[in-house]
Write an enzyme that holds these catalytic residues in place. Sequence first.
Site, PDB file in Angstrom:
ATOM      1  N   HIS A  31      -6.979  -1.040   7.838  1.00 38.92           N
ATOM      2  CA  HIS A  31      -6.153   0.326   8.713  1.00 38.92           C
ATOM      3  C   HIS A  31      -6.546   1.380   7.924  1.00 38.92           C
ATOM      4  CE1 HIS A  31      -4.212  -3.989   8.677  1.00 38.92           C
ATOM      5  NE2 HIS A  31      -4.128  -4.304   9.386  1.00 38.92           N
ATOM      6  N   HIS A  67       1.144  -0.905   0.038  1.00 40.68           N
ATOM      7  CA  HIS A  67      -0.360   0.296   0.062  1.00 40.68           C
ATOM      8  C   HIS A  67       0.552   1.434   0.135  1.00 40.68           C
ATOM      9  CE1 HIS A  67      -5.091   1.084   0.880  1.00 40.68           C
ATOM     10  NE2 HIS A  67      -3.677   1.658  -0.147  1.00 40.68           N
ATOM     11  N   ASP A 105      -3.492   3.647   7.388  1.00 38.40           N
ATOM     12  CA  ASP A 105      -2.519   3.649   6.586  1.00 38.40           C
ATOM     13  C   ASP A 105      -1.428   5.121   7.035  1.00 38.40           C
ATOM     14  OD1 ASP A 105      -3.057   1.089   4.284  1.00 38.40           O
ATOM     15  OD2 ASP A 105      -2.607   0.833   6.781  1.00 38.40           O
ATOM     16  N   ASP A 134      -7.578  -1.797   0.106  1.00 34.75           N
ATOM     17  CA  ASP A 134      -6.649  -2.868   0.392  1.00 34.75           C
ATOM     18  C   ASP A 134      -7.576  -4.294   0.039  1.00 34.75           C
ATOM     19  OD1 ASP A 134      -4.018  -2.435   3.582  1.00 34.75           O
ATOM     20  OD2 ASP A 134      -5.354  -4.709   2.085  1.00 34.75           O
ATOM     21  N   HIS A 189       4.010   1.102   3.505  1.00 27.17           N
ATOM     22  CA  HIS A 189       2.946   0.737   3.871  1.00 27.17           C
ATOM     23  C   HIS A 189       1.498   0.889   4.915  1.00 27.17           C
ATOM     24  CE1 HIS A 189       2.131  -3.427   5.100  1.00 27.17           C
ATOM     25  NE2 HIS A 189       2.974  -3.090   6.154  1.00 27.17           N
ATOM     26  N   ASP A 224     -10.302  -0.249   3.853  1.00 28.67           N
ATOM     27  CA  ASP A 224      -8.720  -1.414   4.234  1.00 28.67           C
ATOM     28  C   ASP A 224      -9.715  -1.431   6.310  1.00 28.67           C
ATOM     29  OD1 ASP A 224      -5.731   0.493   4.086  1.00 28.67           O
ATOM     30  OD2 ASP A 224      -6.105  -1.307   5.222  1.00 28.67           O
ATOM     31  N   GLU A 233      -2.086  -5.240  -2.045  1.00 30.19           N
ATOM     32  CA  GLU A 233      -1.861  -6.400  -0.486  1.00 30.19           C
ATOM     33  C   GLU A 233      -2.586  -7.093  -0.620  1.00 30.19           C
ATOM     34  OE1 GLU A 233       0.108  -5.680   1.781  1.00 30.19           O
ATOM     35  OE2 GLU A 233       0.368  -3.776   2.053  1.00 30.19           O
ATOM     36  N   ASP A 260      -6.416  -6.720   2.609  1.00 27.08           N
ATOM     37  CA  ASP A 260      -7.597  -6.481   3.856  1.00 27.08           C
ATOM     38  C   ASP A 260      -8.334  -6.256   4.785  1.00 27.08           C
ATOM     39  OD1 ASP A 260      -4.011  -4.938   4.961  1.00 27.08           O
ATOM     40  OD2 ASP A 260      -6.231  -4.230   5.275  1.00 27.08           O
TER      41      ASP A 260
END
Length: 303
Positions: free
Chosen positions: A119, A94, A121, A225, A134, A117, A270, A227
């Site tokens: 997260h 990312h 980031d 992302d 990332h 995401d 990712e 994830d």
Amino acid sequence: LDFSSSPFSRGQPRVGVDRGPDVIRAAGLVHRLHEQGCAVKDYGNLTFEEVVVDEPVGAVKCVRAVGSANQRLSEAVQNVKRDGHTSVLLGGDHSLAIGSIHGHSAAVGDLSVVWVDAHADINTPLTSPTGNIHGQPMSYLLHELQSKIPVLPNFTWIKPCVSAKDLVYIGLRDVDPEEHYILKLLGVKVFSMSAVDQLGVARVMEETCDYLSARVKKPIHLSFDIDAIDPSITPATGTPVVGGLTYREGVYITEHLCQTGLLSAVDMVEVNPLRGQTEQEVQSTVHTAVDLLLGCFGRRREG
Ligand SMILES: N[C@@]1(C(=O)O)CN(C[C@@H]2CCCCN2)C[C@@H]1CCC[B-](O)(O)O
Ligand SMILES: [Mn+2]
Ligand SMILES: [Mn+2]
Ligand SMILES: [Mn+2]
């Protein structure tokens, strides 16, 4: 649409995420896009300069490689946008959002960012708990954080280009305390997984689009992302976190953004085939990534 793929992994420590673009291609992305009537130009894998000596700067790792790769990516995305196409970036990790969003903004000016995401980031080089870039890309791009960013080698080309009010997060469920402080301080719009549960994905998308178009409608940059999706569906990724989006919620998000007609650039990052424990886990991850991208470009589940 044109897509450039960036087999790049230096924004994080795990091997294999640079294989993401090839496995997504191998799953037939271009063919599936053609099937649904999209004109596609595959720019192929970007090549990045070999950075031999890349000692950490403070705690930040692989600074020179990440900075150099993203400068190259920014130029590629600018070219795609100047050709009048929707840009698709296949990652890679990312940290590539730095070049993708920078290049997009250099070509189109002010834009909205939808960041899907687990997260945020948004760590700065000084708040990052890992030093992995990332987990930091948004900090380099936001006007409001520039006083917090030290001078870094191969990063001096980056001009901040996103305003906090033009950023929306969807799917957050693993946010560092420092990131949470930044999100609150800047008043960034966040739809965490709690909000997804509370409102439902349809309401989240309605509020996201209303919020982003409240003042001026701007081109949308979707940075997805993999994830963000629940690891039971997409396990082949570097930092999986339980309690993620369902396959249906993920596809609803991309279908909805497609319907706005404002989608101007997409990152799909990712995917790491080496993080799947079985071939089936890799395939589930890759096929979900492909279906999410097809949703960005007109695929409707009702046909
Ligand atoms: N915030 C992070 C960072 O390294 O900065 C720390 N986090 C891992 C850590 C594990 C232990 C519990 C708290 N979280 C990963 C995240 C970056 C994810 C990057 B992405 O691109 O995959 O979203
Ligand atoms: Mn063209
Ligand atoms: Mn993530
Ligand atoms: Mn991410």
